[in-house]
Design an enzyme around this catalytic site. Sequence first.
Site, short mmCIF file in Angstrom:
data_model
loop_
_atom_site.label_atom_id
_atom_site.label_comp_id
_atom_site.label_asym_id
_atom_site.label_seq_id
_atom_site.Cartn_x
_atom_site.Cartn_y
_atom_site.Cartn_z
N HIS A 55 -10.21 -5.36 -3.07
CA HIS A 55 -8.89 -5.57 -2.50
C HIS A 55 -9.01 -5.96 -1.04
O HIS A 55 -9.91 -5.51 -0.34
CB HIS A 55 -8.00 -4.33 -2.64
CG HIS A 55 -8.63 -3.07 -2.14
ND1 HIS A 55 -9.57 -2.37 -2.85
CD2 HIS A 55 -8.47 -2.40 -0.97
CE1 HIS A 55 -9.95 -1.30 -2.16
NE2 HIS A 55 -9.30 -1.31 -1.01
N PHE A 56 -8.09 -6.81 -0.62
CA PHE A 56 -7.94 -7.16 0.79
C PHE A 56 -6.69 -6.45 1.31
O PHE A 56 -5.65 -6.49 0.66
CB PHE A 56 -7.75 -8.68 0.97
CG PHE A 56 -9.02 -9.45 0.82
CD1 PHE A 56 -9.54 -9.75 -0.43
CD2 PHE A 56 -9.71 -9.88 1.95
CE1 PHE A 56 -10.73 -10.47 -0.56
CE2 PHE A 56 -10.89 -10.60 1.83
CZ PHE A 56 -11.41 -10.89 0.57
N HIS A 57 -6.83 -5.82 2.48
CA HIS A 57 -5.68 -5.24 3.16
C HIS A 57 -5.13 -6.28 4.15
O HIS A 57 -5.91 -6.91 4.87
CB HIS A 57 -6.09 -4.05 4.04
CG HIS A 57 -6.69 -2.89 3.31
ND1 HIS A 57 -6.02 -1.71 3.13
CD2 HIS A 57 -7.93 -2.70 2.78
CE1 HIS A 57 -6.81 -0.85 2.50
NE2 HIS A 57 -7.97 -1.42 2.28
N ASP A 108 0.86 -1.20 0.00
CA ASP A 108 0.00 0.00 0.00
C ASP A 108 0.89 1.24 0.00
O ASP A 108 1.86 1.33 0.76
CB ASP A 108 -0.91 -0.02 1.25
CG ASP A 108 -2.03 1.00 1.15
OD1 ASP A 108 -1.74 2.20 0.97
OD2 ASP A 108 -3.20 0.60 1.25
N GLN A 166 -14.64 2.29 1.12
CA GLN A 166 -13.91 1.84 -0.07
C GLN A 166 -13.56 3.03 -0.94
O GLN A 166 -14.44 3.66 -1.53
CB GLN A 166 -14.74 0.83 -0.87
CG GLN A 166 -13.98 0.25 -2.06
CD GLN A 166 -14.79 -0.75 -2.88
OE1 GLN A 166 -16.00 -0.92 -2.66
NE2 GLN A 166 -14.14 -1.40 -3.81
N ASN A 187 -13.11 -3.54 2.30
CA ASN A 187 -14.21 -2.58 2.29
C ASN A 187 -15.00 -2.67 0.99
O ASN A 187 -14.40 -2.78 -0.09
CB ASN A 187 -13.64 -1.16 2.43
CG ASN A 187 -12.86 -0.97 3.72
OD1 ASN A 187 -13.23 -1.50 4.76
ND2 ASN A 187 -11.77 -0.22 3.65
P1 5GP Z 1 -9.81 1.32 0.55
O1 5GP Z 1 -10.05 2.53 1.40
O2 5GP Z 1 -10.42 1.45 -0.83
O3 5GP Z 1 -10.17 0.03 1.24
O4 5GP Z 1 -8.24 1.25 0.38
C1 5GP Z 1 -7.57 1.70 -0.74
C2 5GP Z 1 -6.09 1.63 -0.42
O5 5GP Z 1 -5.37 1.75 -1.64
C3 5GP Z 1 -5.60 2.73 0.50
O6 5GP Z 1 -5.01 2.16 1.67
C4 5GP Z 1 -4.59 3.51 -0.35
O7 5GP Z 1 -3.46 3.94 0.38
C5 5GP Z 1 -4.21 2.49 -1.41
N1 5GP Z 1 -3.86 3.08 -2.69
C6 5GP Z 1 -4.55 4.03 -3.36
N2 5GP Z 1 -3.93 4.35 -4.52
C7 5GP Z 1 -2.81 3.58 -4.56
C8 5GP Z 1 -1.75 3.46 -5.51
O8 5GP Z 1 -1.70 4.15 -6.55
N3 5GP Z 1 -0.77 2.57 -5.25
C9 5GP Z 1 -0.78 1.80 -4.11
N4 5GP Z 1 0.24 0.95 -3.94
N5 5GP Z 1 -1.77 1.88 -3.19
C10 5GP Z 1 -2.77 2.77 -3.41
#
Ligand code: 5GP
Length: 140
Positions: free
Chosen positions: A102-104, A33, A96, A89
């Site tokens: 995606h899974f974190h 991330d 989200q 999310n």
């Molecule tokens: P969400 O809030 O959708 O569950 O999480 C999206 C995640 O994607 C966030 O933790 C954010 O930091 C990450 N993210 C967003 N854009 C990019 C990117 O261009 N590259 C990478 N490696 N991570 C990203």
Amino acid sequence: MSDVEQCVFCRIVAEDIPALRVFETDEVLAFLDVNPLADGHTLIVPKAHVVRLEEMSGEMLSRLTSVIPDIARAVIAATSATGYNVLQNNGRDAGQEVQHVHFHIIPRRPADGLGYRWQAGKYTGARATEVQNLIRNALG
Ligand code: 5GP
Ligand code: ZN
């Protein structure tokens, strides 16, 4: 521009924008991330563009989630974390930001200050069984 063309994770899959990749199969990609909650915060995505979990077939989701144990083990080993959260999310109201499933994997350490407890409620009256029946009926 189509959803796929403007999707940041599709662009990472296509190597159109860079990412620090840690694992890859024909169908799955894992990368760091870019704004980590902790060192080693990793995202696991299907290479195909899917917005939300419930749009995936059980088989596709199984193949995606089957990589979680190996990646979690590696992230823990690499970062000396003592635990981790798996976060996933769906929908803007659920936090989200990137509209591609995606899974974190979020590494955790004692007193890392990240927290995770939400304010839990209580059912009153017949609401719990009402909700139970609504969900059972929706499942058909
Ligand atoms: P969400 O809030 O959708 O569950 O999480 C999206 C995640 O994607 C966030 O933790 C954010 O930091 C990450 N993210 C967003 N854009 C990019 C990117 O261009 N590259 C990478 N490696 N991570 C990203
Ligand atoms: Zn996408």
